[in-house]
Design a protein around this motif. Structure first.
Motif, short mmCIF file in Angstrom:
data_model
loop_
_atom_site.label_atom_id
_atom_site.label_comp_id
_atom_site.label_asym_id
_atom_site.label_seq_id
_atom_site.Cartn_x
_atom_site.Cartn_y
_atom_site.Cartn_z
N SER A 1 75.10 71.31 -11.67
CA SER A 1 74.05 72.40 -11.44
C SER A 1 72.86 71.73 -11.16
O SER A 1 72.34 70.61 -10.97
N ARG A 2 71.81 72.79 -10.25
CA ARG A 2 70.51 72.27 -9.95
C ARG A 2 69.63 71.59 -11.13
O ARG A 2 68.79 70.82 -10.95
N THR A 3 69.94 72.22 -12.28
CA THR A 3 69.28 72.04 -13.55
C THR A 3 69.84 70.81 -14.07
O THR A 3 69.24 70.03 -14.92
N SER A 4 70.65 69.84 -13.65
CA SER A 4 71.29 68.86 -14.30
C SER A 4 70.32 67.65 -14.35
O SER A 4 69.81 67.28 -13.13
N TRP A 5 70.27 66.78 -15.11
CA TRP A 5 69.57 65.70 -15.04
C TRP A 5 70.22 64.63 -14.00
O TRP A 5 69.74 63.73 -13.24
N ALA A 6 71.64 64.65 -14.08
CA ALA A 6 72.31 63.55 -13.62
C ALA A 6 72.12 63.66 -11.66
O ALA A 6 71.88 65.21 -11.29
N TRP A 7 72.27 62.73 -10.94
CA TRP A 7 72.18 62.80 -9.31
C TRP A 7 73.22 61.88 -8.83
O TRP A 7 73.45 60.78 -9.69
N THR A 8 73.51 62.03 -7.66
CA THR A 8 74.38 60.93 -6.99
C THR A 8 73.81 60.46 -5.87
O THR A 8 72.98 60.87 -5.31
N ASP A 9 74.32 59.06 -5.54
CA ASP A 9 73.62 58.46 -4.48
C ASP A 9 74.83 58.55 -3.28
O ASP A 9 75.77 59.03 -3.65
N GLU A 10 74.36 58.06 -2.28
CA GLU A 10 75.07 58.16 -1.08
C GLU A 10 76.57 57.26 -1.29
O GLU A 10 77.43 57.59 -0.61
N ASN A 11 76.69 56.38 -2.20
CA ASN A 11 78.01 55.67 -2.55
C ASN A 11 78.95 56.29 -3.67
O ASN A 11 80.14 55.88 -4.06
N GLY A 12 78.32 57.58 -4.09
CA GLY A 12 79.15 58.20 -5.02
C GLY A 12 78.83 57.89 -6.87
O GLY A 12 79.45 58.53 -7.40
N ALA A 13 77.69 56.92 -6.74
CA ALA A 13 77.44 56.54 -8.03
C ALA A 13 76.69 57.68 -8.84
O ALA A 13 75.75 58.30 -7.95
N TYR A 14 76.76 57.98 -10.11
CA TYR A 14 75.98 58.88 -10.76
C TYR A 14 74.73 58.09 -11.61
O TYR A 14 75.07 57.00 -12.14
N PHE A 15 73.68 58.78 -11.46
CA PHE A 15 72.75 58.21 -12.37
C PHE A 15 72.12 59.26 -13.25
O PHE A 15 71.98 60.39 -12.73
N LEU A 16 71.65 58.77 -14.34
CA LEU A 16 71.24 59.83 -15.47
C LEU A 16 69.86 59.49 -16.11
O LEU A 16 70.09 58.47 -17.00
N PRO A 17 69.03 59.98 -15.65
CA PRO A 17 67.61 59.86 -16.26
C PRO A 17 67.64 60.61 -17.62
O PRO A 17 68.33 61.64 -17.50
N ILE A 18 67.00 60.38 -18.57
CA ILE A 18 66.68 61.01 -19.79
C ILE A 18 65.14 61.65 -19.70
O ILE A 18 64.49 60.98 -19.63
N LYS A 19 65.30 63.18 -19.62
CA LYS A 19 63.83 63.43 -19.55
C LYS A 19 63.21 64.23 -20.78
O LYS A 19 63.89 64.98 -21.42
N TYR A 20 62.27 64.13 -20.96
CA TYR A 20 61.35 64.69 -21.91
C TYR A 20 60.13 65.60 -21.18
O TYR A 20 59.34 64.95 -20.62
N GLY A 21 60.50 66.90 -21.20
CA GLY A 21 59.50 67.56 -20.22
C GLY A 21 59.86 67.36 -18.83
O GLY A 21 61.18 67.49 -18.78
N ARG A 22 59.13 67.23 -18.07
CA ARG A 22 59.44 66.88 -16.62
C ARG A 22 59.63 65.32 -16.28
O ARG A 22 59.88 65.12 -15.28
N ASN A 23 59.10 64.43 -17.23
CA ASN A 23 59.10 62.99 -17.11
C ASN A 23 60.27 62.29 -17.59
O ASN A 23 60.84 62.70 -18.51
N SER A 24 60.87 61.52 -16.76
CA SER A 24 61.86 60.62 -17.27
C SER A 24 61.27 59.57 -18.26
O SER A 24 60.27 59.06 -17.89
N ILE A 25 61.81 59.48 -19.46
CA ILE A 25 61.47 58.11 -20.31
C ILE A 25 62.05 56.94 -20.01
O ILE A 25 63.28 56.96 -19.39
#
Length: 119
Positions: free
Chosen positions: A44-68
């Motif tokens: 989903s667009r609202t998901s915190w997780a994102w992928t890079d060009e190699n297909g690895a997922y990255f998961l920041p933890i956000k408080y408000g709009r900021n990653s902690i």
């Protein structure tokens, strides 16, 4: 079911630390449900997780709009697949409940509030 009666009342004011933890836990729970639905398709667009060009997922933890900052200089968790993202969120949720991110939450909360102060 047997009822268990206790001599306690709801507190008038909830501790600020507890409020921050609960706010982050609610958002993590939302992200866990988004991750479960993402296993069937795209994130989903609202998901915190994102992928890079190699297909690895990255998961920041956000408080408000900021990653902690999860550890010194580390702002995301690297995951191999979308199922690992869900497991990472579950692990972080347990850590938040134990109070392991209280200092980071306090710092993020202070930064957010400073943006609303009068200059």
């Amino acid at each position: 079911m047997e009822l268990k009666f206790v001599a306690t009342k709801k507190p008038v004011a909830v501790d600020v630390v507890t409020q921050r933890r609960q706010r982050l836990i609610r958002r993590i729970d939302q992200q866990i449900s988004l991750t479960k639905s993402a296993t069937e398709g795209m994130l989903s667009r609202t998901s915190w997780a994102w992928t890079d060009e190699n297909g690895a997922y990255f998961l920041p933890i956000k408080y408000g709009r900021n990653s902690i900052e999860l550890q010194k200089g580390m702002f995301a968790i690297q995951c191999d697949c979308i199922e690992d993202v869900g497991q990472g969120l579950t692990a972080i949720r347990a850590m938040v409940l134990q109070g392991e991110f209280d200092t980071q939450l306090q710092k993020a909360s202070t930064e957010i509030r400073s943006k609303f102060s009068k200059k």
